[in-house]
Write a protein that holds these residues in place. Sequence first.
Motif, PDB file in Angstrom:
ATOM      1  N   UNK A   1       2.599   6.682 -11.158  1.00 25.64           N
ATOM      2  CA  UNK A   1       1.960   6.484  -9.856  1.00 25.64           C
ATOM      3  C   UNK A   1       1.930   4.986  -9.600  1.00 25.64           C
ATOM      4  N   UNK A   2       2.197   4.589  -8.370  1.00 25.91           N
ATOM      5  CA  UNK A   2       2.199   3.176  -7.993  1.00 25.91           C
ATOM      6  C   UNK A   2       1.179   2.975  -6.882  1.00 25.91           C
ATOM      7  N   UNK A   3       0.202   2.130  -7.119  1.00 23.81           N
ATOM      8  CA  UNK A   3      -0.818   1.814  -6.125  1.00 23.81           C
ATOM      9  C   UNK A   3      -0.731   0.337  -5.772  1.00 23.81           C
ATOM     10  N   UNK A   4      -0.618   0.049  -4.475  1.00 25.93           N
ATOM     11  CA  UNK A   4      -0.566  -1.329  -3.994  1.00 25.93           C
ATOM     12  C   UNK A   4      -1.845  -1.593  -3.213  1.00 25.93           C
ATOM     13  N   UNK A   5      -2.598  -2.606  -3.649  1.00 27.92           N
ATOM     14  CA  UNK A   5      -3.897  -2.917  -3.050  1.00 27.92           C
ATOM     15  C   UNK A   5      -3.887  -4.354  -2.545  1.00 27.92           C
ATOM     16  N   UNK A   6      -4.211  -4.535  -1.259  1.00 27.09           N
ATOM     17  CA  UNK A   6      -4.334  -5.871  -0.676  1.00 27.09           C
ATOM     18  C   UNK A   6      -5.814  -6.179  -0.467  1.00 27.09           C
TER      19      UNK A   6
END
Length: 516
Positions: free
Chosen positions: A289-294
């Motif tokens: 799973x890939x989570x991108x958080x800004x």
Amino acid sequence: MTRRLTVMTLAVLMIFTLIPVAPALAVSQTYVFSGPKMQLTFDTSLFDKVLTPETLEAEAEWLTGKGLALAEVKQRYEEDGVLLEAYDSPNSRVLVVSAIEDSDGRDYFDVNTQDEAMRKVYRQSHTNGTLYGLLGYKYDSSVWRNYGSNLARFLKLKYSLTVGGDLICRGYQRRTIRNGYTITLDMQVTGRKQTDADETLLDRMMSGLYFTEVMDTPADTCRLTLTEEPASETTSEKMTIAGKTEAGATVTATLISLTDSKTATFSAVANKSGKFSISMKFPSQGTFSLTVLATTTDGRTAQRSTSVMYQRDYIPLNFKTTVPAVLPEDSLTVSGTTVSGVKTQISVTGPTTMQKSTTSKSFKFTVDTSKEGTYQILITATKKGMSPRTVTFTATRTLTDAERLERAKKKAESVKYSALKSGISRYAGHTIVMTGYVMETRQTGDEWVVKLAINRSGSTYKDLIYVICKEDPKLEVLEHVRMYGTLSENTYVEVVEGSGTSEYPRFELLLFETMN
């Protein structure tokens, strides 16, 4: 992006005989929608029923007659943000107006305040293989159109929707994001293909749309868009993602293995234009799973999630298009990407057979699916030193009654009455089109029989044919019509006339059209 799927239950398509009727009087009415701060004014006489959340209770009997449960409709309206539905049952279409506060609404708030790169990302989300494709939407076109100073930009979309192997509908959409809502005007059609007339009616509805207020983008909104989406499958240990967010925001990408629970975190800071790029390295092989958080400097956040499979000896196949279980069109495009040196081949069996291959990082095959039946589609990928890869799809093409009718009309032969009589055995089983005048309509058992005179001279009508109908065609005596029909194998009808009998050509009706 989060998205709920609207599946409309529409009236079953009926084949109607075209009969001139008096036009309905134009009745202009305005509907005000407080949430997205807009209103819609249109001629309600164009539709036989208009529903809103406020009128559902009063229309419970009508809904029941359509096989729709009031409680289920209420729930759908609430979940999908339906503001209005306008039914045009004779033309098998319904206009659905909706506005929903989803993740796109929060992230973009107003597409008109975003730059071109952000709008491009949003437009591309309406292509096959993206989330909308996974929901069953197949978009044939997706372009921006500027509707003027008030409405500004809306996406122009043409689509078909397949859910659970069933073709739900086709249609045209106009979609934008304004005031924090994803707003959609959707002209859905069932039992036939969408036509220019459907899109014309939709744009007529757009002319009555107006935003009563355009809100400023809130200061607490944080944008995050991936301009370089990660591949769903890869053989490379390293992967780069890129995107755009707020200037100075810290962007963190986290990989979590679904196989062995290993994790890896990578980060970057967006430049003064809000652009960022992050290079990642997988901690092991498997599915992640890939989570991108800004996160902005003042604590605002936005997040995106997806999944990626990394396997060194596994040939990746990243499909750009989906293959639906039910094929809605006469052709199917299968396309995607892989790695260098891979030979990708398609083999199709069924109503159409084909076999093609390419050796390229990208592949694109077009399959003729115009014939009815079940298609077996096999995609194989091979490369020396790597394990072969095979992906199989099964898809079925079933024509609607309207499509069969349209095809029959196109292949119908125009035959003079004299040629028909003299060579009638040659035309048995053929689809023929003829024009004539209704002499009589009568019911015989479960069938209706129409006596049609093909020619007339003054007040004399002559050259008769008999047309067998499965239901009452509702024609008037002396009405001028165009008949599409199949000449029966039993080519003649015997009619007692005076002391003898006469024989006249016998047709099985496909369609009557009223002549001007």
